[in-house]
Design a protein around this motif. Structure first.
Motif, PDB file in Angstrom:
ATOM      1  N   MET A 201       0.845  -1.194   0.000  1.00 39.71           N
ATOM      2  CA  MET A 201       0.000   0.000   0.000  1.00 39.71           C
ATOM      3  C   MET A 201       0.882   1.245   0.000  1.00 39.71           C
ATOM      4  O   MET A 201       1.851   1.336   0.757  1.00 39.71           O
ATOM      5  CB  MET A 201      -0.920   0.016   1.231  1.00 39.71           C
ATOM      6  N   THR A 202       0.531   2.224  -0.832  1.00 36.28           N
ATOM      7  CA  THR A 202       1.279   3.468  -0.895  1.00 36.28           C
ATOM      8  C   THR A 202       0.546   4.570  -0.123  1.00 36.28           C
ATOM      9  O   THR A 202      -0.601   4.391   0.299  1.00 36.28           O
ATOM     10  CB  THR A 202       1.449   3.917  -2.356  1.00 36.28           C
ATOM     11  N   ILE A 203       1.206   5.719   0.014  1.00 35.93           N
ATOM     12  CA  ILE A 203       0.574   6.860   0.673  1.00 35.93           C
ATOM     13  C   ILE A 203      -0.669   7.298  -0.095  1.00 35.93           C
ATOM     14  O   ILE A 203      -1.704   7.630   0.491  1.00 35.93           O
ATOM     15  CB  ILE A 203       1.577   8.026   0.796  1.00 35.93           C
TER      16      ILE A 203
ATOM     17  N   HIS B 203      -2.628   5.409  -1.912  1.00 31.86           N
ATOM     18  CA  HIS B 203      -3.688   4.440  -1.610  1.00 31.86           C
ATOM     19  C   HIS B 203      -4.352   4.785  -0.280  1.00 31.86           C
ATOM     20  O   HIS B 203      -5.590   4.764  -0.162  1.00 31.86           O
ATOM     21  CB  HIS B 203      -3.106   3.024  -1.533  1.00 31.86           C
TER      22      HIS B 203
ATOM     23  N   ILE C  23      -4.122  -3.547  -4.483  1.00 35.15           N
ATOM     24  CA  ILE C  23      -3.377  -3.543  -3.228  1.00 35.15           C
ATOM     25  C   ILE C  23      -3.318  -4.977  -2.710  1.00 35.15           C
ATOM     26  O   ILE C  23      -4.351  -5.634  -2.590  1.00 35.15           O
ATOM     27  CB  ILE C  23      -4.051  -2.640  -2.178  1.00 35.15           C
TER      28      ILE C  23
ATOM     29  N   VAL D 231       6.202   1.804   7.807  1.00 34.22           N
ATOM     30  CA  VAL D 231       5.389   2.211   6.661  1.00 34.22           C
ATOM     31  C   VAL D 231       3.925   1.854   6.893  1.00 34.22           C
ATOM     32  O   VAL D 231       3.017   2.652   6.615  1.00 34.22           O
ATOM     33  CB  VAL D 231       5.908   1.542   5.366  1.00 34.22           C
TER      34      VAL D 231
ATOM     35  N   ASN E  83       0.827   4.489   7.062  1.00 32.04           N
ATOM     36  CA  ASN E  83      -0.336   4.422   6.174  1.00 32.04           C
ATOM     37  C   ASN E  83      -1.639   4.373   6.965  1.00 32.04           C
ATOM     38  O   ASN E  83      -2.638   4.992   6.575  1.00 32.04           O
ATOM     39  CB  ASN E  83      -0.234   3.201   5.262  1.00 32.04           C
TER      40      ASN E  83
END
Length: 259
Positions: A1-3, A5, A36, A207, A211
């Motif tokens: 998962m990214t920022i 997302h 994701i 991370v 998130n």
């Protein structure tokens, strides 16, 4: 998962939490569409981010929580979900959260049941239901509403949707149902999030934690901006439009994923 997302899912949660269309179901569907990876951390995110939106209810309507009778009735209503959720936590997180097939089935079935509830409610209360205050909900009604809420542990059902449907069959007015439903979400999601984090925080990376905090904060800010408008809308309108939306969404999502 990214920022990104986390931000998108937080915004989605902040908007859908206050509508009887299952915010959890939308998070699961969106996570699949965004590709994701389905991990235990994602499932924890999908639980924790809801608390961000719910905190907007507490901040906006905090005075309601200073009445002892309201608190006692919310506690009684919370008990079924608390007990069942604690007993079935592993089953729910392992096999239900993240399952888009269950989400689609629950969205569609919930839409059908919501239409039936609206039809029954309209026929039984053509002259309008007796308008009650939050304080007038009995402990028996609070317990029954809590039992209906517990059904929403199945993703796609919708916590507010299940409680509202149960309340319609009990003859409680829509404005009062909307108010009680969202106040009840505060203890429910606070305990659910706290329990999940205590069970899983050791597996979170920096991370992952970042998130979750981003999603939580984004959901809170988004919900804070829209909570009064959406709750006012729900109080003034019936729920047929949400029932049709649920059914259409379930069919579209199933077609997309199957193809």
């Amino acid at each position: 998962m990214t920022i990104l997302h986390a931000l998108l899912l937080g915004i989605l949660e902040g908007i859908t939490e206050f509508l009887p269309i299952s915010s959890t179901g939308h998070l699961i569907i969106a996570s699949h569409l965004l590709n994701i990876p389905e991990t235990a951390t994602l499932k924890s995110f999908q639980i924790a981010v809801q608390l961000g939106a719910i905190m907007a209810v507490f901040v906006t309507f905090y005075k309601k929580f200073f009445h002892i009778h309201n608190l006692l009735k919310l506690f009684v209503a919370f008990l079924p979900t608390g007990i069942i959720g604690f007993a079935l936590y592993s089953l729910i997180k392992t096999y239900l959260l993240g399952n888009w097939i269950i989400v689609c089935a629950a969205l569609f079935a919930g839409g059908v049941i919501m239409l039936l509830a609206e039809h029954w409610y309209t026929e039984k209360h053509e002259s309008g239901p007796v308008e009650l205050r939050l304080e007038d909900i009995s402990y028996k009604q609070a317990l029954l509403l809590g039992l209906f809420q517990s059904i929403a542990m199945i993703p796609g059902v919708s916590r507010s949707g299940a409680t509202i449907i149960g309340g319609l069959y009990m003859g409680i007015s829509r404005p009062l149902l909307a108010e009680f439903t969202f106040l009840l979400a505060v203890p429910t999601m606070t305990v659910a999030t706290a329990y999940d984090i205590l069970k899983n925080y050791k597996s979170f990376s920096i991370v992952d934690t970042g998130n979750i905090l981003i999603g939580f904060s984004t959901a809170f800010v988004t919900a804070l901006l829209v909570v009064r408008f959406l709750l006012a809308y729900i109080k003034r309108h019936d729920f047929k439009v949400f029932a049709y939306y649920r059914m259409i969404l379930a069919i579209v999502v199933a077609a997309v994923f199957l193809l």
